[in-house]
Structures are given as structure tokens and as C-alpha cells.
Design a protein around this motif. Structure first.
Motif, PDB file in Angstrom:
ATOM      1  N   GLN A  36      82.458  -5.425  -1.527  1.00 49.32           N
ATOM      2  CA  GLN A  36      83.747  -5.387  -2.128  1.00 49.32           C
ATOM      3  C   GLN A  36      84.475  -6.699  -2.201  1.00 49.32           C
ATOM      4  O   GLN A  36      84.887  -7.102  -3.346  1.00 49.32           O
ATOM      5  CB  GLN A  36      84.580  -4.402  -1.369  1.00 49.32           C
ATOM      6  N   THR A  37      84.190  -7.635  -1.195  1.00 49.77           N
ATOM      7  CA  THR A  37      84.654  -9.049  -1.087  1.00 49.77           C
ATOM      8  C   THR A  37      84.059 -10.023  -1.955  1.00 49.77           C
ATOM      9  O   THR A  37      84.678 -10.792  -2.866  1.00 49.77           O
ATOM     10  CB  THR A  37      84.581  -9.678   0.220  1.00 49.77           C
ATOM     11  N   CYS A  38      82.632  -9.789  -2.348  1.00 52.71           N
ATOM     12  CA  CYS A  38      81.946 -10.753  -3.341  1.00 52.71           C
ATOM     13  C   CYS A  38      82.447 -10.140  -4.662  1.00 52.71           C
ATOM     14  O   CYS A  38      82.773 -11.247  -5.574  1.00 52.71           O
ATOM     15  CB  CYS A  38      80.656 -10.368  -3.254  1.00 52.71           C
ATOM     16  N   GLU A  39      82.595  -8.827  -4.960  1.00 53.74           N
ATOM     17  CA  GLU A  39      82.997  -8.337  -6.192  1.00 53.74           C
ATOM     18  C   GLU A  39      84.479  -8.947  -6.730  1.00 53.74           C
ATOM     19  O   GLU A  39      84.534  -9.604  -7.718  1.00 53.74           O
ATOM     20  CB  GLU A  39      82.980  -6.828  -6.091  1.00 53.74           C
ATOM     21  N   ARG A  40      85.297  -8.908  -5.688  1.00 54.01           N
ATOM     22  CA  ARG A  40      86.644  -9.243  -6.216  1.00 54.01           C
ATOM     23  C   ARG A  40      86.680 -10.685  -6.032  1.00 54.01           C
ATOM     24  O   ARG A  40      87.314 -11.313  -6.959  1.00 54.01           O
ATOM     25  CB  ARG A  40      87.698  -9.140  -4.740  1.00 54.01           C
ATOM     26  N   GLY A  41      85.924 -11.347  -5.300  1.00 59.96           N
ATOM     27  CA  GLY A  41      85.900 -13.027  -5.490  1.00 59.96           C
ATOM     28  C   GLY A  41      85.309 -13.451  -6.821  1.00 59.96           C
ATOM     29  O   GLY A  41      85.644 -14.199  -7.449  1.00 59.96           O
ATOM     30  N   LEU A  42      84.129 -12.881  -7.159  1.00 58.24           N
ATOM     31  CA  LEU A  42      83.519 -13.098  -8.659  1.00 58.24           C
ATOM     32  C   LEU A  42      84.485 -12.600  -9.816  1.00 58.24           C
ATOM     33  O   LEU A  42      84.606 -13.508 -10.533  1.00 58.24           O
ATOM     34  CB  LEU A  42      82.123 -12.157  -8.672  1.00 58.24           C
ATOM     35  N   ALA A  43      85.278 -11.434  -9.533  1.00 54.38           N
ATOM     36  CA  ALA A  43      86.251 -11.230 -10.548  1.00 54.38           C
ATOM     37  C   ALA A  43      87.360 -12.199 -10.601  1.00 54.38           C
ATOM     38  O   ALA A  43      87.737 -12.569 -11.704  1.00 54.38           O
ATOM     39  CB  ALA A  43      86.836  -9.671 -10.329  1.00 54.38           C
ATOM     40  N   ALA A  44      87.813 -12.777  -9.539  1.00 56.90           N
ATOM     41  CA  ALA A  44      88.874 -13.703  -9.584  1.00 56.90           C
ATOM     42  C   ALA A  44      88.344 -15.246 -10.032  1.00 56.90           C
ATOM     43  O   ALA A  44      88.957 -15.784 -10.756  1.00 56.90           O
ATOM     44  CB  ALA A  44      89.373 -13.997  -8.353  1.00 56.90           C
ATOM     45  N   ALA A  45      86.973 -15.458  -9.864  1.00 57.13           N
ATOM     46  CA  ALA A  45      86.464 -16.625 -10.432  1.00 57.13           C
ATOM     47  C   ALA A  45      86.182 -16.473 -11.822  1.00 57.13           C
ATOM     48  O   ALA A  45      86.706 -17.484 -12.725  1.00 57.13           O
ATOM     49  CB  ALA A  45      85.100 -16.862  -9.838  1.00 57.13           C
ATOM     50  N   PHE A  46      85.852 -15.448 -12.508  1.00 50.28           N
ATOM     51  CA  PHE A  46      85.700 -15.089 -13.651  1.00 50.28           C
ATOM     52  C   PHE A  46      87.032 -15.081 -14.533  1.00 50.28           C
ATOM     53  O   PHE A  46      87.019 -15.743 -15.744  1.00 50.28           O
ATOM     54  CB  PHE A  46      84.802 -13.785 -14.092  1.00 50.28           C
TER      55      PHE A  46
END
Length: 82
Positions: A36-46
């Protein structure tokens, strides 16, 4: 459909992520869900990358508009009550 909804409805696929050992240890000790943390981080980076790309693509128009406002003022400034 919002991007977040599309992601949550999308099929999942396992992947490997390499992290520094101290970071992984702390995440586990705090009970942080890495997926979940990686997914949120990737979404924020995108989102940040898309925002920056949009600003870069529209820089000429933004600068032109800002110059126009600086030179002529806001179009409806006479009607402002504040």
C-alpha cells in the motif's frame, strides 16, 4: 472514473522491490504495509510528474497570461468587493 478507483479495481501483480535493510526493518516494526505504501508513493510521484509535465508544456501560455495580467490588471478587477 477517478484514477484511484481505477487502481483499486485493477488486478494485482506481485513484484520485487529492493529496499535498504534499515528501512525494511523499520517498516516491519511499525506494521507498515509495504504494498500500500509503495502504491501510494508511486501514485504521488506520478501525479507530481504529470503536474510538472503540464506546467512545462503550458509554460509559454502561463507566462503570457501572467504578463498580460501584470500589464493590464485582472479582467474583472473593477467588480471586486475585497
Amino acid at each position: 472514473m477517478p484514477r484511484a478507483a481505477k487502481l483499486s479495481a485493477s488486478p494485482r501483480r506481485a513484484t520485487n522491490v529492493t529496499l535498504p535493510e534499515p528501512l525494511l526493518r523499520e517498516a516491519r516494526s511499525l506494521g507498515v504495509n509495504l504494498s500500500q505504501t509503495c502504491e501510494r508513493g508511486l501514485a504521488a510521484a506520478f501525479a507530481a510528474s504529470r503536474r510538472q509535465r503540464w506546467l512545462d508544456d503550458n509554460r509559454t501560455a502561463i507566462d503570457s497570461y501572467n504578463e498580460h495580467i501584470a500589464e493590464h490588471g485582472l479582467p474583472l478587477a473593477a467588480f471586486r468587493s475585497f
